[in-house]
Design an enzyme around this catalytic site. Structure first.
Site, PDB file in Angstrom:
ATOM      1  N   ARG A  48       0.850  -1.204   0.000  1.00 37.82           N
ATOM      2  CA  ARG A  48       0.000   0.000   0.000  1.00 37.82           C
ATOM      3  C   ARG A  48       0.881   1.249   0.000  1.00 37.82           C
ATOM      4  NH1 ARG A  48      -1.676   1.875   4.578  1.00 37.82           N
ATOM      5  NH2 ARG A  48      -2.205  -0.119   5.511  1.00 37.82           N
ATOM      6  N   TYR A 100     -16.485  15.768 -16.174  1.00 35.52           N
ATOM      7  CA  TYR A 100     -16.981  14.397 -16.119  1.00 35.52           C
ATOM      8  C   TYR A 100     -18.054  14.303 -15.015  1.00 35.52           C
ATOM      9  CZ  TYR A 100     -17.132   9.490 -14.786  1.00 35.52           C
ATOM     10  OH  TYR A 100     -17.574   8.242 -14.450  1.00 35.52           O
ATOM     11  N   ASP A 172      -7.444  18.473 -15.100  1.00 37.51           N
ATOM     12  CA  ASP A 172      -7.725  17.090 -15.499  1.00 37.51           C
ATOM     13  C   ASP A 172      -7.392  17.001 -16.989  1.00 37.51           C
ATOM     14  OD1 ASP A 172      -8.854  14.726 -16.438  1.00 37.51           O
ATOM     15  OD2 ASP A 172     -10.459  14.747 -14.940  1.00 37.51           O
ATOM     16  N   LYS A 197      -8.157   5.651 -19.319  1.00 37.35           N
ATOM     17  CA  LYS A 197      -8.444   6.086 -20.694  1.00 37.35           C
ATOM     18  C   LYS A 197      -7.212   5.907 -21.582  1.00 37.35           C
ATOM     19  CE  LYS A 197     -12.112   7.310 -18.428  1.00 37.35           C
ATOM     20  NZ  LYS A 197     -13.019   6.251 -18.033  1.00 37.35           N
TER      21      LYS A 197
HETATM   22  O1  P1T Z   1     -13.319   6.300 -14.246  1.00 40.97           O
HETATM   23  P1  P1T Z   1     -12.147   6.819 -13.476  1.00 40.97           P
HETATM   24  O2  P1T Z   1     -10.850   6.146 -13.776  1.00 40.97           O
HETATM   25  O3  P1T Z   1     -12.416   6.921 -11.990  1.00 40.97           O
HETATM   26  O4  P1T Z   1     -11.901   8.311 -13.997  1.00 40.97           O
HETATM   27  C1  P1T Z   1     -12.787   9.369 -13.760  1.00 40.97           C
HETATM   28  C2  P1T Z   1     -12.647  10.414 -14.826  1.00 40.97           C
HETATM   29  C3  P1T Z   1     -11.937  11.557 -14.544  1.00 40.97           C
HETATM   30  N1  P1T Z   1     -11.780  12.539 -15.461  1.00 40.97           N
HETATM   31  C4  P1T Z   1     -12.304  12.436 -16.689  1.00 40.97           C
HETATM   32  C5  P1T Z   1     -12.118  13.558 -17.664  1.00 40.97           C
HETATM   33  C6  P1T Z   1     -13.025  11.295 -17.051  1.00 40.97           C
HETATM   34  O5  P1T Z   1     -13.530  11.226 -18.286  1.00 40.97           O
HETATM   35  C7  P1T Z   1     -13.218  10.250 -16.098  1.00 40.97           C
HETATM   36  C8  P1T Z   1     -13.996   9.024 -16.410  1.00 40.97           C
HETATM   37  N2  P1T Z   1     -14.842   9.143 -17.525  1.00 40.97           N
HETATM   38  C9  P1T Z   1     -15.666   8.156 -18.008  1.00 40.97           C
HETATM   39  C10 P1T Z   1     -15.785   6.945 -17.449  1.00 40.97           C
HETATM   40  C11 P1T Z   1     -16.450   8.520 -19.223  1.00 40.97           C
HETATM   41  O6  P1T Z   1     -16.976   7.640 -19.919  1.00 40.97           O
HETATM   42  O7  P1T Z   1     -16.516   9.721 -19.507  1.00 40.97           O
END
Ligand code: P1T
Length: 381
Positions: A48, A100, A172, A197
């Site tokens: 961790r 998001y 972001d 992503k």
């Molecule tokens: O899904 P996660 O790894 O927790 O990420 C969150 C997140 C943060 N910032 C942006 C710009 C994002 O697009 C996302 C996650 N987005 C999707 C799952 C989507 O389909 O838009």
């Protein structure tokens, strides 16, 4: 001389394993590490706190974003949460209005009940946040381009204004990946990515990262990483490291396909609006060309016929999978209003322009002719 992006993507953080010569960083599938005497170990005591596979990935990601520190989390949302924890009790954050849906939910429905407060405003005007400043405003939360409306914020213009007031700027950078945009080089204090992503790139991992050049902030975020414990496992770290090796070539292909598809959509009589920063019709095309080194793979568009037609298109696509998420090699199609941004209240969606006919594409790296034909048959046949 520092190596170039493509070279760093493959080598940064990754030395051949000293004990075996393995060229790829091994997956250190272990929760704990032996100690020769209490407190005496080889740099790792518990996974961790740190793990060699995670360590290699964090160095790799930091190198790509031009950061001194990369700190990974079990999701993009966990990375965002760590930053809001770091801002401290009582902090007020001014956020881009179009972010998001999960980010907005985390701000408005979790941290708003945990001694933080948020204002949302359209940061396409870099001075817009100034009207929202409070004595406890600690940060501006930028997402650029935004999800799903692909609005841009002028990062250096916001940084200049925010820093003059002692306010941090966090970006972001998920949609562009470090290949097309480097907010730290534009003066931002911190960058967040959903590694789920483009960084992972194969739709097989959920992960997030925070990157910064601020040593004190990095120490605190690392402390939060260890203490809260939303850390990624070694196998996931291996997969993202494997992903970043091809980030540059994938991003070039995502962009080339998206540019072609966006232009094709724009010429289609049944498509009323196409939003893609690479199109001259995008209201911030000039800023996109200046601030980013490419336009990415995300496209949003509106078809004639509202929700009924949008649903038809979503159901009829065969190559584009109807699924949330983005940034993988496979093309995805989704309906922000019903899917990724369903947690955003309907009146706010309407105010932002997240129309019932709005469709979002994550353009993959399949053959462009197959992608165009897939959308064509979904709209026309
Ligand atoms: O899904 P996660 O790894 O927790 O990420 C969150 C997140 C943060 N910032 C942006 C710009 C994002 O697009 C996302 C996650 N987005 C999707 C799952 C989507 O389909 O838009």
């Amino acid at each position: 001389m520092a190596h170039r992006f493509e070279t760093r993507a493959i080598h940064a953080g990754q030395e051949p394993d000293p004990s075996t010569g393995a060229v790829c960083t091994p997956v250190y599938m272990t929760s704990t590490f032996v100690q020769s005497a209490p407190g005496v170990h080889q740099g790792y005591d518990y996974s961790r706190a740190d793990n060699p596979t995670r360590h290699a990935l964090e160095d790799n990601l930091a190198s790509l974003e031009g950061a001194r520190h990369g700190i990974t989390f079990s999701s993009g949302c966990a990375a965002t949460a760590a930053v809001v924890h770091w801002l401290g009790e009582g902090a007020h954050v001014i956020s881009m209005d179009d972010v998001y849906g999960g980010t907005r939910r985390l701000f408005s429905q979790v941290f708003a009940h945990a001694a933080r407060s948020f204002s949302f405003t359209d940061l396409t005007d870099p001075g817009a946040f100034e009207a929202h400043i409070q004595p406890n405003t600690k940060a501006i939360w930028v997402e650029s381009p935004t999800n799903p409306l692909l609005k841009l914020a002028d990062i250096s213009a916001i940084v200049e204004r925010a820093h003059a007031r002692g306010i941090k700027v966090i970006v972001d950078n998920t949609f562009m990946s470090p290949y097309f945009q480097n907010p730290l080089a534009l003066g931002a204090d911190m960058v967040v990515h959903s590694c789920t992503k483009y960084l992972g790139g194969h739709s097989d991992v959920v992960m997030g990262v925070v990157m910064t050049n601020d040593d004190a902030a990095a120490d605190r975020i690392r402390f939060i990483q260890k203490s809260v414990g939303a850390t990624p496992g070694p196998m996931d770290c291996f997969l993202v490291m494997r992903g970043t090796k091809t980030l540059a070539i994938r991003m070039r292909e995502h962009q080339s396909n998206a540019m072609h598809l966006a232009s094709w959509l724009e010429a289609h009589p049944k498509v009323t609006k196409v939003i893609y920063p690479g199109l001259p019709s995008h209201p911030q095309h000039a800023l996109a060309a200046r601030q980013m080194s490419g336009f990415g793979g995300m496209i949003s568009f509106i078809v004639e016929g509202g929700l009924a037609m949008a649903t038809r298109v979503l159901e009829r696509c065969k190559v584009f999978a109807l699924a949330e998420s983005l940034g993988g090699v496979e093309s995805l199609i989704e309906h922000p209003g019903i899917m990724t941004h369903a947690s955003v209240p309907a009146e706010i969606r309407e105010e932002l322009g997240i129309d019932d006919g709005l469709i979002r594409l994550s353009t993959g790296i399949e053959h462009i002719d197959d992608l165009v034909e897939d959308i064509r048959q979904a709209i026309e046949d």
